[in-house]
Design a protein around this motif. Structure first.
Motif, PDB file in Angstrom:
ATOM      1  N   SER A   1      -4.638 -35.890 -26.946  1.00 13.92           N
ATOM      2  CA  SER A   1      -5.703 -34.917 -27.181  1.00 13.92           C
ATOM      3  C   SER A   1      -6.287 -34.464 -25.843  1.00 13.92           C
ATOM      4  N   PRO A   2      -6.844 -33.262 -25.772  1.00 11.27           N
ATOM      5  CA  PRO A   2      -7.402 -32.739 -24.518  1.00 11.27           C
ATOM      6  C   PRO A   2      -8.478 -33.647 -23.903  1.00 11.27           C
ATOM      7  N   GLU A   3      -9.161 -34.417 -24.722  1.00 11.63           N
ATOM      8  CA  GLU A   3     -10.196 -35.322 -24.227  1.00 11.63           C
ATOM      9  C   GLU A   3      -9.615 -36.471 -23.410  1.00 11.63           C
ATOM     10  N   GLU A   4      -8.332 -36.718 -23.558  1.00 13.35           N
ATOM     11  CA  GLU A   4      -7.701 -37.857 -22.889  1.00 13.35           C
ATOM     12  C   GLU A   4      -7.092 -37.512 -21.524  1.00 13.35           C
ATOM     13  N   TYR A   5      -7.146 -36.255 -21.134  1.00 11.16           N
ATOM     14  CA  TYR A   5      -6.646 -35.838 -19.829  1.00 11.16           C
ATOM     15  C   TYR A   5      -7.834 -35.552 -18.921  1.00 11.16           C
ATOM     16  N   THR A   6      -7.779 -36.046 -17.699  1.00 10.46           N
ATOM     17  CA  THR A   6      -8.814 -35.666 -16.740  1.00 10.46           C
ATOM     18  C   THR A   6      -8.229 -34.688 -15.734  1.00 10.46           C
ATOM     19  N   VAL A   7      -9.094 -33.885 -15.175  1.00  9.65           N
ATOM     20  CA  VAL A   7      -8.677 -32.951 -14.139  1.00  9.65           C
ATOM     21  C   VAL A   7      -8.084 -33.740 -12.969  1.00  9.65           C
TER      22      VAL A   7
ATOM     23  N   LEU B   1      -9.931 -32.199 -19.816  1.00  9.57           N
ATOM     24  CA  LEU B   1      -9.309 -30.926 -20.163  1.00  9.57           C
ATOM     25  C   LEU B   1     -10.108 -30.241 -21.276  1.00  9.57           C
ATOM     26  N   ALA B   2     -10.596 -31.034 -22.222  1.00  9.51           N
ATOM     27  CA  ALA B   2     -11.370 -30.479 -23.341  1.00  9.51           C
ATOM     28  C   ALA B   2     -12.610 -29.735 -22.851  1.00  9.51           C
ATOM     29  N   GLU B   3     -13.215 -30.228 -21.787  1.00  9.41           N
ATOM     30  CA  GLU B   3     -14.426 -29.593 -21.258  1.00  9.41           C
ATOM     31  C   GLU B   3     -14.142 -28.242 -20.607  1.00  9.41           C
TER      32      GLU B   3
END
Length: 160
Positions: free
Chosen positions: A70-76, A129-131
Motif C-alpha cells: 500500500s502507498p502508506e508503506e513506502y517512504t520517499v 507515498l500516500a501523503e
C-alpha cells in the motif's frame, strides 16, 4: 546534495501508479504519457523498482505495473535511496555504507556532515507515498435542511 533525474522520476512513477492503483496494472506507456517522460528512460527506472520488489510487473496485452504494498508503506527516503544509491550530502567515505575513511574519527567536519545526513534521512523517511497523492475530490455536501436547522446563529447585540 542533488537528487538526480532518475530519483525524481522514480518518485513520480510511484506516485502515478499509486494514484491509479485501482485500475489494476498500469501500462508504462500511460505513465510516460501522463508524466511526459520518455518511455525508454522509464523502462530503466521501473526495472530497478521491480528488482527491489517495489513494483510488480505483468507482461502482455493487459500488462503493466502495480505497487506491491500500500502507498502508506513506502517512504520517499526508501525510494530515493534505492534509485540514488544513498542520500549522503557530501562525498565523504565515512558517510558511505562501507565507512572506510580513516579520518572520520579525527575529522572536525565529520559530525556536521553526519548530522546533516541524519536529518535528511529522517525527514525523507517521515513522508510516505500516500501523503504525496493528490487529495481526492470532496464529495458534494449531503446536508439537508434539517441538518442546517441545528445550527443556531444569533444576531449580534447592539450597544448604544
Amino acid at each position: 546534495m542533488m537528487i538526480s533525474t532518475k530519483g525524481r522520476y522514480a518518485l513520480r512513477v510511484m506516485i502515478d501508479i499509486a494514484e491509479h492503483q485501482h485500475d489494476g496494472y498500469i501500462p508504462l506507456k500511460e505513465i510516460a504519457a501522463r508524466q511526459e517522460i520518455s518511455e525508454k528512460y522509464l523502462e530503466a527506472i521501473v526495472k530497478s523498482l521491480v528488482k527491489e520488489r517495489y513494483l510488480q510487473g505483468l507482461r502482455g496485452k493487459s500488462g503493466g505495473y502495480r505497487l506491491t504494498r500500500s502507498p502508506e508503506e513506502y517512504t520517499v527516503g526508501s525510494i530515493l535511496r534505492l534509485t540514488e544509491g544513498g542520500l549522503v550530502p557530501v562525498n565523504c567515505q565515512g558517510l558511505s555504507e562501507e565507512g572506510q575513511c580513516g579520518r572520520s574519527a579525527d575529522c572536525p567536519t565529520f559530525p556536521l556532515w553526519k548530522g546533516l545526513e541524519d536529518v535528511i534521512n529522517q525527514y525523507l523517511d517521515s513522508i510516505t507515498l500516500a501523503e504525496l497523492l493528490p487529495p481526492e475530490e470532496k464529495a458534494p455536501c449531503q446536508c439537508t435542511d434539517k441538518d442546517l436547522s441545528l445550527i443556531h446563529i444569533s444576531e449580534p447585540t447592539r450597544r448604544s
